[in-house]
Design an enzyme around this catalytic site. Structure first.
Site, PDB file in Angstrom:
ATOM      1  N   LYS A  78      -8.286  -4.833  -5.671  1.00  0.00           N
ATOM      2  CA  LYS A  78      -7.293  -5.410  -4.768  1.00  0.00           C
ATOM      3  C   LYS A  78      -7.600  -6.886  -4.544  1.00  0.00           C
ATOM      4  O   LYS A  78      -8.761  -7.261  -4.384  1.00  0.00           O
ATOM      5  CB  LYS A  78      -7.312  -4.640  -3.447  1.00  0.00           C
ATOM      6  CG  LYS A  78      -6.211  -5.026  -2.463  1.00  0.00           C
ATOM      7  CD  LYS A  78      -6.267  -4.140  -1.227  1.00  0.00           C
ATOM      8  CE  LYS A  78      -5.184  -4.455  -0.225  1.00  0.00           C
ATOM      9  NZ  LYS A  78      -5.239  -3.572   0.964  1.00  0.00           N
ATOM     10  N   SER A 153      -1.180  -1.165   2.324  1.00  0.00           N
ATOM     11  CA  SER A 153      -1.015  -2.425   1.646  1.00  0.00           C
ATOM     12  C   SER A 153      -1.650  -2.449   0.244  1.00  0.00           C
ATOM     13  O   SER A 153      -1.443  -3.386  -0.516  1.00  0.00           O
ATOM     14  CB  SER A 153      -1.678  -3.530   2.496  1.00  0.00           C
ATOM     15  OG  SER A 153      -3.091  -3.314   2.613  1.00  0.00           O
ATOM     16  N   SER A 177      -4.226   1.750   4.627  1.00  0.00           N
ATOM     17  CA  SER A 177      -3.790   1.016   3.442  1.00  0.00           C
ATOM     18  C   SER A 177      -4.341   1.508   2.112  1.00  0.00           C
ATOM     19  O   SER A 177      -3.941   1.023   1.065  1.00  0.00           O
ATOM     20  CB  SER A 177      -4.112  -0.474   3.608  1.00  0.00           C
ATOM     21  OG  SER A 177      -3.278  -1.060   4.570  1.00  0.00           O
TER      22      SER A 177
END
Length: 496
Positions: A78, A153, A177
């Site tokens: 990420k 997210s 997330s």
């Protein structure tokens, strides 16, 4: 369509037997990333560095040198986790040209065990969102239905694993997330205990909530990655000095029982005998989608069929969790994001007349709508006259929520819940209604408030074929229990 590996165990056997090379495996995944560019899962792909590392690892094996626990594992990272020499954008315009000068501790741990990074994944800007539509680089599409969101997210990481663009991925979990996109993309998502994994090199959103997590195809792979990245780190004062179990080994008793069960089917009933699973009445209300509830109830029946005992419990302060989270997390975000002012690094507005205008325009132009909304909310609750009414009161409620979980774990081994109150929704469906978007986290934020670990695994699909996740929660630093029950349920699903 080429065949891809379903677990690292399968890949490792082929790598160590020299049936395949790290270079050929990486090339296969890079080709898949190119084929699935329409998903917009990656912000940056490391074609050259991934191939170079793969070649170096192949030479290491050929030379007879010992190889790491994650030898040749193709991973996605990420883009709020630092990798030296690579972009660190947090999917924001304000950091769109920023390059990290150091490695996060988790990245160092993975490199030491011979993992390979394929690229940086897309995300909601600064990890603020539940759909991965709040990215400066555009929305990510769900690989299972390109008209729907992958969750957020960590939507890019989840989409990458689900679309076979990586075998595993790192994400971050501040309020769900990792787990919510795992549910939406039909994969495994793990949020460890707060303090179990160093936050050094993870760009801060809510410092008392943030935790690096793992997305994978199997529970075993999540366990393996966690035992590599977990542990105390002197560079992170919030990392815990607690011994790290051998997670992937400690869950293997399930495999043994499964083999016995093949010879004596009745032995399956013994697999979870004695396990006490708490079912919070607050998590099964009218707010829960009926099809989601049906699927979760079916899984609960499977657990009882295998010897587990379901115990209804109460978490009385659950109704305040979402409000508490969005007061405290935004307050911390307001403080953490104050550093992005255009003066030191990141985006800086041009043609300004004075310092104040530079600050205002740099932040106004550099941050997206959702980030600005949360900064303003956080600044408001911290302001004079409102601090006691909102922030201080929310901290007190957070303590009550944590005590609810501590009390519950005196009665049960793990707690179960849906991961999301509804299946993955359509792109654009909730963008105009932030409150509806925030409800996507209603079953995940309590664990971040309490600091306890949780895992989401696939539970089934709706009549439309949309994936549903089931979440298991354990007491602090008891991830082994999560892996054991999740692995047992995972095996049952695979055998059906």
């Amino acid at each position: 369509m080429p065949e891809f590996y379903t677990s690292y165990r399968q890949l490792r056997e082929q790598l160590l037997s020299r049936a395949v090379t790290c270079e050929s495996v990486v090339s296969q995944y890079l080709e898949q990333i190119e084929r699935t560019k329409h998903l917009n899962a990656f912000i940056r792909v490391f074609e050259k560095t991934a191939i170079a590392r793969a070649k170096a690892l192949d030479q290491k094996l050929a030379a007879g040198e010992p190889v790491g626990k994650l030898f040749g594992m193709p991973m996605a990272i990420k883009d709020n986790i630092a990798i030296a020499g690579e972009p660190l954008t947090c999917a924001s315009k304000i950091l769109s040209n920023y390059v990290s000068v150091f490695n996060a501790t988790a990245i160092e741990c993975l490199l030491n065990e011979d993992a390979i990074f394929l690229g940086k994944t897309n995300m909601d800007e600064f990890a603020m969102g539940s759909s991965n539509e709040n990215s400066y680089f555009g929305a990510v599409k769900n690989p299972l239905d390109n008209e729907r969101v992958p969750g957020g997210s960590s939507g890019g990481s989840a989409a990458a694993v689900a679309a076979n663009c990586a075998l595993t991925a790192l994400g971050s979990d501040t309020g769900g997330s990792v787990r919510q996109p795992a549910s939406f993309c039909n994969i495994v998502g793990l949020k460890p205990t707060y303090g179990r994994v160093s936050r050094y090199g993870l760009v801060a959103f809510g410092s008392s909530f943030d935790q690096i997590g793992v997305l994978s195809k199997t529970v075993e792979d999540a366990a393996l990655v966690l035992e590599v990245i977990a542990g105390e780190d002197l560079r992170d004062a919030t990392s815990a000095n607690v011994p790290v179990p051998h997670y992937s080994r400690d869950m293997k008793f399930v495999d043994t029982i499964a083999r016995i069960a093949e010879l004596a089917p009745s032995a399956k009933m013994l697999e979870l005998k004695g396990l006490k699973i708490g079912v919070p009445k607050e998590f099964f209300t009218e707010a829960l989608d009926k099809e989601v509830e049906r699927i979760i109830r079916t899984k609960l029946q499977e657990l009882t069929d295998r010897g587990a005992t379901l115990i209804e419990i109460t978490l009385p302060h659950s109704e305040y969790a979402l409000a508490t989270y969005y007061i405290l997390a935004t307050a911390e975000a307001s403080s953490n994001l104050a550093r992005y002012d255009g003066a030191r690094y990141g985006y800086r507005a041009e043609n300004v007349n004075d310092l104040n205008e530079m600050y205002v325009r740099s932040r106004s132009e550099g941050f997206g709508t959702e980030v600005k909304r949360r900064i303003m909310l956080g600044t408001y609750v911290l302001s004079a006259g409102y601090y006691d009414a909102y922030y201080k009161k929310a901290q007190k409620v957070r303590r009550l929520i944590r005590e609810d979980y501590q009390k519950a774990f005196k009665e049960v081994d793990v707690i179960v819940s849906p991961t999301s109150p509804f299946p993955p929704f359509r792109l654009g469906e909730k963008l105009s209604d932030p409150l509806q978007m925030y409800l996507a986290d209603i079953y995940t934020v309590p664990m971040n408030l309490a600091g306890v670990p949780a895992i989401s695994i696939p539970a089934g699909s709706t009549a439309q074929g949309l994936p549903i996740g089931i979440q298991f929660i354990a007491n602090a630093f008891e991830e082994t229990k999560l892996f054991q029950v999740a692995h047992a349920l995972e095996m049952q699903t695979q055998s059906v």
